[in-house]
Motif scaffolding. Structure first.
Motif, PDB file in Angstrom:
ATOM      1  N   ARG A 132     -18.290  -6.720   7.270  1.00  0.00           N
ATOM      2  CA  ARG A 132     -17.836  -7.760   8.200  1.00  0.00           C
ATOM      3  C   ARG A 132     -17.099  -8.905   7.498  1.00  0.00           C
ATOM      4  O   ARG A 132     -16.781  -9.903   8.116  1.00  0.00           O
ATOM      5  N   ASP A 133     -16.807  -8.730   6.220  1.00  0.00           N
ATOM      6  CA  ASP A 133     -16.088  -9.743   5.446  1.00  0.00           C
ATOM      7  C   ASP A 133     -14.585  -9.564   5.672  1.00  0.00           C
ATOM      8  O   ASP A 133     -13.972  -8.623   5.169  1.00  0.00           O
ATOM      9  N   VAL A 134     -14.004 -10.496   6.415  1.00  0.00           N
ATOM     10  CA  VAL A 134     -12.593 -10.408   6.776  1.00  0.00           C
ATOM     11  C   VAL A 134     -11.700 -10.455   5.533  1.00  0.00           C
ATOM     12  O   VAL A 134     -10.701  -9.734   5.449  1.00  0.00           O
ATOM     13  N   VAL A 135     -12.043 -11.286   4.571  1.00  0.00           N
ATOM     14  CA  VAL A 135     -11.218 -11.420   3.367  1.00  0.00           C
ATOM     15  C   VAL A 135     -11.171 -10.104   2.601  1.00  0.00           C
ATOM     16  O   VAL A 135     -10.100  -9.664   2.158  1.00  0.00           O
ATOM     17  N   VAL A 136     -12.304  -9.466   2.449  1.00  0.00           N
ATOM     18  CA  VAL A 136     -12.352  -8.185   1.739  1.00  0.00           C
ATOM     19  C   VAL A 136     -11.566  -7.127   2.513  1.00  0.00           C
ATOM     20  O   VAL A 136     -10.771  -6.378   1.929  1.00  0.00           O
ATOM     21  N   GLN A 137     -11.774  -7.075   3.810  1.00  0.00           N
ATOM     22  CA  GLN A 137     -11.061  -6.082   4.627  1.00  0.00           C
ATOM     23  C   GLN A 137      -9.550  -6.306   4.562  1.00  0.00           C
ATOM     24  O   GLN A 137      -8.772  -5.363   4.449  1.00  0.00           O
ATOM     25  N   PHE A 138      -9.130  -7.572   4.637  1.00  0.00           N
ATOM     26  CA  PHE A 138      -7.703  -7.891   4.586  1.00  0.00           C
ATOM     27  C   PHE A 138      -7.110  -7.488   3.233  1.00  0.00           C
ATOM     28  O   PHE A 138      -6.013  -6.918   3.159  1.00  0.00           O
ATOM     29  N   ALA A 139      -7.831  -7.775   2.145  1.00  0.00           N
ATOM     30  CA  ALA A 139      -7.352  -7.404   0.810  1.00  0.00           C
ATOM     31  C   ALA A 139      -7.285  -5.885   0.661  1.00  0.00           C
ATOM     32  O   ALA A 139      -6.337  -5.358   0.059  1.00  0.00           O
ATOM     33  N   LEU A 140      -8.252  -5.192   1.230  1.00  0.00           N
ATOM     34  CA  LEU A 140      -8.230  -3.731   1.188  1.00  0.00           C
ATOM     35  C   LEU A 140      -7.012  -3.201   1.942  1.00  0.00           C
ATOM     36  O   LEU A 140      -6.304  -2.319   1.451  1.00  0.00           O
ATOM     37  N   ALA A 141      -6.748  -3.758   3.115  1.00  0.00           N
ATOM     38  CA  ALA A 141      -5.578  -3.336   3.894  1.00  0.00           C
ATOM     39  C   ALA A 141      -4.293  -3.573   3.099  1.00  0.00           C
ATOM     40  O   ALA A 141      -3.408  -2.709   3.058  1.00  0.00           O
ATOM     41  N   GLY A 142      -4.191  -4.729   2.471  1.00  0.00           N
ATOM     42  CA  GLY A 142      -3.017  -5.024   1.657  1.00  0.00           C
ATOM     43  C   GLY A 142      -2.870  -4.075   0.486  1.00  0.00           C
ATOM     44  O   GLY A 142      -1.749  -3.674   0.133  1.00  0.00           O
ATOM     45  N   THR A 143      -3.987  -3.698  -0.101  1.00  0.00           N
ATOM     46  CA  THR A 143      -3.956  -2.761  -1.222  1.00  0.00           C
ATOM     47  C   THR A 143      -3.494  -1.385  -0.764  1.00  0.00           C
ATOM     48  O   THR A 143      -2.726  -0.715  -1.462  1.00  0.00           O
ATOM     49  N   PHE A 144      -3.959  -0.971   0.417  1.00  0.00           N
ATOM     50  CA  PHE A 144      -3.456   0.292   0.973  1.00  0.00           C
ATOM     51  C   PHE A 144      -1.943   0.207   1.183  1.00  0.00           C
ATOM     52  O   PHE A 144      -1.199   1.115   0.822  1.00  0.00           O
ATOM     53  N   ALA A 145      -1.481  -0.888   1.756  1.00  0.00           N
ATOM     54  CA  ALA A 145      -0.046  -1.062   2.020  1.00  0.00           C
ATOM     55  C   ALA A 145       0.752  -1.088   0.713  1.00  0.00           C
ATOM     56  O   ALA A 145       1.854  -0.528   0.653  1.00  0.00           O
ATOM     57  N   ASP A 146       0.184  -1.726  -0.322  1.00  0.00           N
ATOM     58  CA  ASP A 146       0.861  -1.758  -1.624  1.00  0.00           C
ATOM     59  C   ASP A 146       1.165  -0.349  -2.135  1.00  0.00           C
ATOM     60  O   ASP A 146       2.132  -0.144  -2.863  1.00  0.00           O
ATOM     61  N   GLN A 147       0.312   0.605  -1.747  1.00  0.00           N
ATOM     62  CA  GLN A 147       0.442   1.983  -2.216  1.00  0.00           C
ATOM     63  C   GLN A 147       1.124   2.890  -1.185  1.00  0.00           C
ATOM     64  O   GLN A 147       1.123   4.102  -1.342  1.00  0.00           O
ATOM     65  N   PHE A 148       1.672   2.270  -0.139  1.00  0.00           N
ATOM     66  CA  PHE A 148       2.338   3.013   0.943  1.00  0.00           C
ATOM     67  C   PHE A 148       1.382   3.927   1.706  1.00  0.00           C
ATOM     68  O   PHE A 148       1.803   4.924   2.288  1.00  0.00           O
ATOM     69  N   LYS A 149       0.107   3.582   1.712  1.00  0.00           N
ATOM     70  CA  LYS A 149      -0.896   4.303   2.502  1.00  0.00           C
ATOM     71  C   LYS A 149      -0.998   3.583   3.848  1.00  0.00           C
ATOM     72  O   LYS A 149      -1.974   2.910   4.152  1.00  0.00           O
ATOM     73  N   PHE A 150       0.060   3.728   4.634  1.00  0.00           N
ATOM     74  CA  PHE A 150       0.191   2.911   5.833  1.00  0.00           C
ATOM     75  C   PHE A 150      -0.834   3.232   6.909  1.00  0.00           C
ATOM     76  O   PHE A 150      -1.287   2.330   7.616  1.00  0.00           O
ATOM     77  N   ASP A 152      -3.955   4.154   6.477  1.00  0.00           N
ATOM     78  CA  ASP A 152      -5.185   3.459   6.058  1.00  0.00           C
ATOM     79  C   ASP A 152      -5.035   1.947   6.219  1.00  0.00           C
ATOM     80  O   ASP A 152      -5.968   1.260   6.650  1.00  0.00           O
ATOM     81  N   ALA A 153      -3.856   1.433   5.888  1.00  0.00           N
ATOM     82  CA  ALA A 153      -3.612  -0.014   6.008  1.00  0.00           C
ATOM     83  C   ALA A 153      -3.710  -0.456   7.463  1.00  0.00           C
ATOM     84  O   ALA A 153      -4.372  -1.458   7.768  1.00  0.00           O
ATOM     85  N   ILE A 154      -3.078   0.283   8.354  1.00  0.00           N
ATOM     86  CA  ILE A 154      -3.105  -0.073   9.783  1.00  0.00           C
ATOM     87  C   ILE A 154      -4.524  -0.019  10.323  1.00  0.00           C
ATOM     88  O   ILE A 154      -4.972  -0.931  11.025  1.00  0.00           O
ATOM     89  N   ARG A 155      -5.247   1.030   9.973  1.00  0.00           N
ATOM     90  CA  ARG A 155      -6.642   1.157  10.432  1.00  0.00           C
ATOM     91  C   ARG A 155      -7.467  -0.034   9.944  1.00  0.00           C
ATOM     92  O   ARG A 155      -8.244  -0.629  10.698  1.00  0.00           O
ATOM     93  N   THR A 156      -7.271  -0.429   8.700  1.00  0.00           N
ATOM     94  CA  THR A 156      -8.050  -1.535   8.138  1.00  0.00           C
ATOM     95  C   THR A 156      -7.605  -2.871   8.717  1.00  0.00           C
ATOM     96  O   THR A 156      -8.434  -3.744   8.977  1.00  0.00           O
ATOM     97  N   TRP A 157      -6.314  -3.045   8.961  1.00  0.00           N
ATOM     98  CA  TRP A 157      -5.851  -4.288   9.596  1.00  0.00           C
ATOM     99  C   TRP A 157      -6.404  -4.403  11.015  1.00  0.00           C
ATOM    100  O   TRP A 157      -6.706  -5.500  11.477  1.00  0.00           O
ATOM    101  N   ARG A 158      -6.555  -3.275  11.677  1.00  0.00           N
ATOM    102  CA  ARG A 158      -7.186  -3.312  13.014  1.00  0.00           C
ATOM    103  C   ARG A 158      -8.628  -3.797  12.899  1.00  0.00           C
ATOM    104  O   ARG A 158      -9.103  -4.547  13.759  1.00  0.00           O
TER     105      ARG A 158
END
Length: 167
Positions: A132-150, A152-158
């Motif tokens: 439930r940590d928004v900061v961790v989830q947001f950083a994870l989403a950004g890390t997925f996006a950094d690797q073009f794992k879109f 996973d990034a979209i799911r995590t941003w949701r």
């Protein structure tokens, strides 16, 4: 030094007095903005007198090492910063929040150094521990996006948006 003189002891004893070293470390950390000097002083206290205010010394040493790592990261000294953040994680001991704060800093460092798989691994661990940590989830989403794992990034941003809406 005044402490030693006031107790009728040579001023040179101040250089080895754990009380003086500890206070000097705190002054360097909190007032002088010198975490490197603070780390040196506080490590000396632990080395010379491990039982002296052990929790307080370890807590201050953790803060100093974390600040040193942050400074190294800003200077793009990535390997040195990684070492500092790992050390801070160890210094956190049983304090899960502190340990995970150091791990989060390490993961952010890996992102800054374009070491995305390493960052992803740590953020996944943190997300499992703190779902439930928004900061961790947001950083994870950004890390997925950094690797073009879109996907996973979209799911995590949701997940991030859902958590924000719940608050």
């Amino acid at each position: 030094r005044q402490l030693s003189v006031g107790q009728n002891r040579p001023a040179s004893e101040a250089d080895v007095d754990s009380r003086v070293l500890y206070l000097s470390g705190l002054i360097r950390l909190r007032l002088e903005g010198d975490p490197v000097g603070a780390e040196r002083q506080l490590a000396l206290v632990r080395e010379r007198t491990p039982g002296f205010m052990a929790e307080a010394v370890q807590s201050a040493l953790y803060a100093a090492v974390l600040q040193v790592g942050g400074r190294q990261m800003r200077l793009s000294e990535f390997e040195a910063a990684a070492k500092s953040f790992r050390k801070a994680s160890l210094l956190a001991g049983d304090d899960v929040a502190r340990r995970d704060a150091a791990k989060r800093n390490l993961a952010q460092l890996f992102r800054a150094a374009n070491r995305y798989p390493e960052a992803e691994k740590i953020f996944l661990e943190l997300a499992a521990e703190w779902p439930r940590d928004v900061v961790v989830q947001f950083a994870l989403a950004g890390t997925f996006a950094d690797q073009f794992k879109f996907d996973d990034a979209i799911r995590t941003w949701r997940t991030v948006l859902r958590l924000i809406d719940e608050k």
